[in-house]
Scaffold this motif. Sequence first.
Motif, PDB file in Angstrom:
ATOM      1  N   THR A 126       3.014   9.324  -0.159  1.00 14.02           N
ATOM      2  CA  THR A 126       4.413   9.432  -0.532  1.00 14.02           C
ATOM      3  C   THR A 126       4.817   8.015  -0.901  1.00 14.02           C
ATOM      4  O   THR A 126       4.713   7.098  -0.079  1.00 14.02           O
ATOM      5  N   LEU A 127       5.229   7.805  -2.142  1.00  6.57           N
ATOM      6  CA  LEU A 127       5.488   6.451  -2.607  1.00  6.57           C
ATOM      7  C   LEU A 127       6.912   6.012  -2.325  1.00  6.57           C
ATOM      8  O   LEU A 127       7.862   6.747  -2.556  1.00  6.57           O
ATOM      9  N   GLY A 128       7.044   4.817  -1.798  1.00  5.82           N
ATOM     10  CA  GLY A 128       8.323   4.182  -1.542  1.00  5.82           C
ATOM     11  C   GLY A 128       8.074   2.712  -1.265  1.00  5.82           C
ATOM     12  O   GLY A 128       7.793   2.333  -0.139  1.00  5.82           O
ATOM     13  N   TRP A 129       8.090   1.872  -2.292  1.00 11.27           N
ATOM     14  CA  TRP A 129       7.813   0.442  -2.182  1.00 11.27           C
ATOM     15  C   TRP A 129       6.511   0.196  -1.420  1.00 11.27           C
ATOM     16  O   TRP A 129       6.502  -0.417  -0.364  1.00 11.27           O
ATOM     17  N   PRO A 130       5.388   0.681  -1.933  1.00  9.77           N
ATOM     18  CA  PRO A 130       4.119   0.567  -1.211  1.00  9.77           C
ATOM     19  C   PRO A 130       3.612  -0.866  -1.106  1.00  9.77           C
ATOM     20  O   PRO A 130       3.850  -1.690  -1.980  1.00  9.77           O
ATOM     21  N   GLN A 131       2.923  -1.143  -0.005  1.00  8.20           N
ATOM     22  CA  GLN A 131       2.242  -2.412   0.230  1.00  8.20           C
ATOM     23  C   GLN A 131       0.803  -2.086   0.599  1.00  8.20           C
ATOM     24  O   GLN A 131       0.552  -1.123   1.323  1.00  8.20           O
ATOM     25  N   VAL A 132      -0.131  -2.872   0.093  1.00  8.66           N
ATOM     26  CA  VAL A 132      -1.553  -2.623   0.317  1.00  8.66           C
ATOM     27  C   VAL A 132      -2.164  -3.808   1.061  1.00  8.66           C
ATOM     28  O   VAL A 132      -1.835  -4.961   0.776  1.00  8.66           O
ATOM     29  N   ALA A 133      -3.045  -3.527   2.009  1.00  6.89           N
ATOM     30  CA  ALA A 133      -3.772  -4.581   2.720  1.00  6.89           C
ATOM     31  C   ALA A 133      -5.171  -4.072   3.049  1.00  6.89           C
ATOM     32  O   ALA A 133      -5.359  -2.886   3.318  1.00  6.89           O
ATOM     33  N   ALA A 134      -6.129  -4.967   3.031  1.00 11.39           N
ATOM     34  CA  ALA A 134      -7.507  -4.633   3.387  1.00 11.39           C
ATOM     35  C   ALA A 134      -7.878  -5.371   4.661  1.00 11.39           C
ATOM     36  O   ALA A 134      -7.524  -6.544   4.824  1.00 11.39           O
ATOM     37  N   SER A 135      -8.564  -4.680   5.553  1.00 13.86           N
ATOM     38  CA  SER A 135      -8.996  -5.293   6.793  1.00 13.86           C
ATOM     39  C   SER A 135     -10.290  -4.644   7.250  1.00 13.86           C
ATOM     40  O   SER A 135     -10.382  -3.415   7.326  1.00 13.86           O
ATOM     41  N   GLN A 136     -11.283  -5.468   7.523  1.00 14.10           N
ATOM     42  CA  GLN A 136     -12.568  -5.014   8.038  1.00 14.10           C
ATOM     43  C   GLN A 136     -13.191  -3.915   7.180  1.00 14.10           C
ATOM     44  O   GLN A 136     -13.697  -2.919   7.671  1.00 14.10           O
ATOM     45  N   GLY A 137     -13.097  -4.076   5.865  1.00 17.76           N
ATOM     46  CA  GLY A 137     -13.680  -3.119   4.941  1.00 17.76           C
ATOM     47  C   GLY A 137     -12.881  -1.839   4.758  1.00 17.76           C
ATOM     48  O   GLY A 137     -13.362  -0.906   4.128  1.00 17.76           O
ATOM     49  N   ARG A 138     -11.683  -1.785   5.305  1.00 16.23           N
ATOM     50  CA  ARG A 138     -10.827  -0.601   5.189  1.00 16.23           C
ATOM     51  C   ARG A 138      -9.569  -0.960   4.408  1.00 16.23           C
ATOM     52  O   ARG A 138      -9.090  -2.091   4.487  1.00 16.23           O
ATOM     53  N   ILE A 139      -9.034   0.000   3.661  1.00 15.20           N
ATOM     54  CA  ILE A 139      -7.818  -0.210   2.877  1.00 15.20           C
ATOM     55  C   ILE A 139      -6.682   0.571   3.519  1.00 15.20           C
ATOM     56  O   ILE A 139      -6.825   1.757   3.823  1.00 15.20           O
ATOM     57  N   PHE A 140      -5.553  -0.105   3.700  1.00 15.62           N
ATOM     58  CA  PHE A 140      -4.359   0.491   4.292  1.00 15.62           C
ATOM     59  C   PHE A 140      -3.202   0.354   3.322  1.00 15.62           C
ATOM     60  O   PHE A 140      -3.131  -0.613   2.557  1.00 15.62           O
ATOM     61  N   VAL A 141      -2.282   1.317   3.389  1.00 14.31           N
ATOM     62  CA  VAL A 141      -1.068   1.281   2.582  1.00 14.31           C
ATOM     63  C   VAL A 141       0.102   1.617   3.493  1.00 14.31           C
ATOM     64  O   VAL A 141       0.037   2.585   4.262  1.00 14.31           O
TER      65      VAL A 141
END
Length: 169
Positions: A56-71
């Motif tokens: 569900t989009l609402g000003w998304p932010q993306v970060a990667a940590s330990q080979g995993r992608i989070f939003v």
Amino acid sequence: SPEGTLLSALVTPPYHRVSSIASREPGVLWVLTEESIEKVLYSGGLTSFGQRQGLTLGWPQVAASQGRIFVASANVLYEAVAGATGGPARFERFNPQPPGGATSLTSGGRHLLTGNSAGIFSLEQDGSLNRIAEVKDLASLTMVGENTCFAIGAAEIALFEWDGTRWFE
């Protein structure tokens, strides 16, 4: 690419009827189709994400940590889950969710921090979220090194550092 080589071609059916495109920041292209508004990231490993991938989009932010992608998007923390070979990833709600939701997200090295007006949380090795602090009216978390993070609120700014065992202000 800056050199003029083709990086990606949006030729699948959802892109046959693009009615508008915009670019206001390096590496990002916004595309308006009949079905969605998509943020296409053409300078990283993740090419695009949107409602078709489970967000569900609402000003998304993306970060990667330990080979995993989070939003963090629309106050929800998601994690990317690999699709079939050659297919797109999909996103699932991360469990547990930060109490109060995920309005900010950042990462550096092995650390992933997320937060909201109720607190700032660190993703632990076991998958749990550990509350490390609170910054009133948190607006942004920004890693400035592998072990250093600024938390910016409406009335205060705090600096957090990792000492090898915990985060401290």
